[in-house]
Design an enzyme around this catalytic site. Structure first.
Site, PDB file in Angstrom:
ATOM      1  N   HIS A 186       5.895   4.381   2.213  1.00 28.03           N
ATOM      2  CA  HIS A 186       5.773   5.016   0.898  1.00 28.03           C
ATOM      3  C   HIS A 186       5.077   6.350   1.095  1.00 28.03           C
ATOM      4  CE1 HIS A 186       4.854   5.937  -3.180  1.00 28.03           C
ATOM      5  NE2 HIS A 186       3.572   5.611  -3.104  1.00 28.03           N
ATOM      6  N   GLU A 188      24.679  17.754   8.307  1.00 25.34           N
ATOM      7  CA  GLU A 188      24.687  16.979   9.569  1.00 25.34           C
ATOM      8  C   GLU A 188      23.634  15.868   9.590  1.00 25.34           C
ATOM      9  OE1 GLU A 188      26.870  17.034  11.821  1.00 25.34           O
ATOM     10  OE2 GLU A 188      25.974  16.173  13.627  1.00 25.34           O
TER      11      GLU A 188
HETATM   12  C1  MRU Z   1      -3.738   9.066  -4.956  1.00 27.14           C
HETATM   13  S1  MRU Z   1      -3.847   7.397  -5.446  1.00 27.14           S
HETATM   14  C2  MRU Z   1      -2.234   6.807  -5.151  1.00 27.14           C
HETATM   15  C3  MRU Z   1      -2.042   5.352  -5.436  1.00 27.14           C
HETATM   16  O1  MRU Z   1      -2.227   5.079  -6.782  1.00 27.14           O
HETATM   17  C4  MRU Z   1      -0.666   4.920  -5.026  1.00 27.14           C
HETATM   18  O2  MRU Z   1       0.320   5.725  -5.640  1.00 27.14           O
HETATM   19  C5  MRU Z   1      -0.452   4.958  -3.555  1.00 27.14           C
HETATM   20  O3  MRU Z   1       0.497   5.503  -3.063  1.00 27.14           O
HETATM   21  C6  MRU Z   1      -1.399   4.282  -2.641  1.00 27.14           C
HETATM   22  O4  MRU Z   1      -1.854   3.081  -3.146  1.00 27.14           O
HETATM   23  P1  MRU Z   1      -2.870   2.210  -2.297  1.00 27.14           P
HETATM   24  O5  MRU Z   1      -3.320   1.113  -3.186  1.00 27.14           O
HETATM   25  O6  MRU Z   1      -3.991   3.138  -1.879  1.00 27.14           O
HETATM   26  O7  MRU Z   1      -2.132   1.734  -1.076  1.00 27.14           O
HETATM   27 ZN    ZN Z   2       2.111   6.073  -4.414  1.00 26.65          ZN
END
Ligand code: MRU
Ligand code: ZN
Length: 311
Positions: free
Chosen positions: A192, A215
């Protein structure tokens, strides 16, 4: 150095790789455990509450893991449900390994890399890796690039309960999203990021991100059939709407995964992207290839060039 394939196909501990440099974080990490007596006073057996920052990894205030426990249920408390996590060493052996491709080591390595790319910054973003029945997860609210293997959570894929839980940290809010990739797509890892390219594309596209005839698309899998996409294929990534809390994204992420069986990623409007792959390396390659395409698409839009080439 042993290959990832050999490591991931082996259930034995990585201590069988004598050439690799040993990791000694177990000695250097200063964890401040809350005793069982103290935790019962808190009215909850979860020991993640009232903890202190560790190694400058900050803990969100008033945090308690009970509010968002197993990936698919929010009603259990990992600290009180899990006997293993009550052991003296808190199952450290699950995350301490001399093998550079042990999931706990890879998560730390990748987070540093992703931080340098601006993908996991200011505690945002995260990564999870699966090995056998175990899901390895970066903790919540920490500077992801400073994590140590001992900061990693481990959940059993089978029971959906934590079998390793650092005493002073809380589980990632991304956990239910990562679990959707594992359960619905049999992913081996899920990344993520809060990449600005991803965020920009969610502002430039409506329901889906689309690009063709570049590409780099050939680095991405077809998913619904074997092999990778062709240069002229159209890459489509669904976009879901952001929510106030990360875990509230689960329903719409699951819906998008169902509606777009060819997708190996889902964009989250004004937030970022989730990318998964059947192995940790594939997830990394897909994330890099997609981010390249997202960045390119922003530039194409700026220049008034359509991202989908007409034949
Ligand atoms: C800047 S805080 C971001 C969080 O709320 C969330 O979006 C994220 O990506 C990380 O969540 P986390 O609980 O620290 O693993
Ligand atoms: Zn996030």
């Amino acid at each position: 150095m042993p290959s990832l394939k050999s490591f991931f196909s082996s259930s034995s501990s990585a201590s069988s790789t004598p050439t690799a440099k040993p990791i000694t974080e177990k000695k250097t990490v200063k964890e401040i455990p809350v005793s069982k007596k103290e935790s019962s006073k808190m009215g909850c057996k979860c020991r993640s509450k009232k903890s202190e920052p560790v190694n400058e990894i900050s803990v969100k205030e008033d945090s308690c893991c009970c509010s968002k426990q197993t990936a698919e249920s929010s009603s259990t408390c990992c600290g009180s449900k899990n006997k293993e996590s009550d052991s003296d060493d808190n199952n450290d052996s699950l995350v301490i390994s001399s093998h550079p491709e042990h999931p706990a080591n890879l998560i730390c390595e990748f987070c540093k890399l992703f931080y340098n790319n601006g993908w996991v910054t200011g505690t945002g973003g995260g990564i999870s890796v699966k090995k056998d029945d175990n899901i390895y997860l970066a903790p919540s609210g920490v500077q992801k690039e400073r994590m140590l293997p001992t900061n990693i959570f481990v959940m059993s894929m089978n029971s959906k309960e934590y079998i390793r839980k650092p005493l002073n940290l809380k589980p990632s809010a991304c956990t239910p999203l990562f679990m959707a990739a594992y359960t619905m797509r049999n992913a081996g890892a899920c990344i993520h990021t809060h990449s600005q390219n991803a965020v920009m594309c969610t502002l430039l596209f409506d329901k889906v991100f689309e690009i063709s005839s570049i590409e780099q698309i050939k680095a991405l899998p077809k998913i619904t059939e074997p092999g990778n996409m062709w240069y002229s294929d159209k890459l489509i990534i669904p976009i879901i709407e952001n929510t106030e809390r990360e875990e509230e994204l689960e329903t719409s992420l699951r819906k998008a995964i169902e509606e777009y069986p060819s997708a190996t990623a889902v964009l989250v409007r004004r937030h970022g992207i989730y990318v998964w792959g059947e192995t940790v390396w594939k997830a990394k390659i897909y994330n890099e290839a997609i981010d390249y395409l997202l960045e390119l698409a922003v530039k194409m839009k700026q220049m008034g060039i359509p991202t989908v080439k007409e034949n």
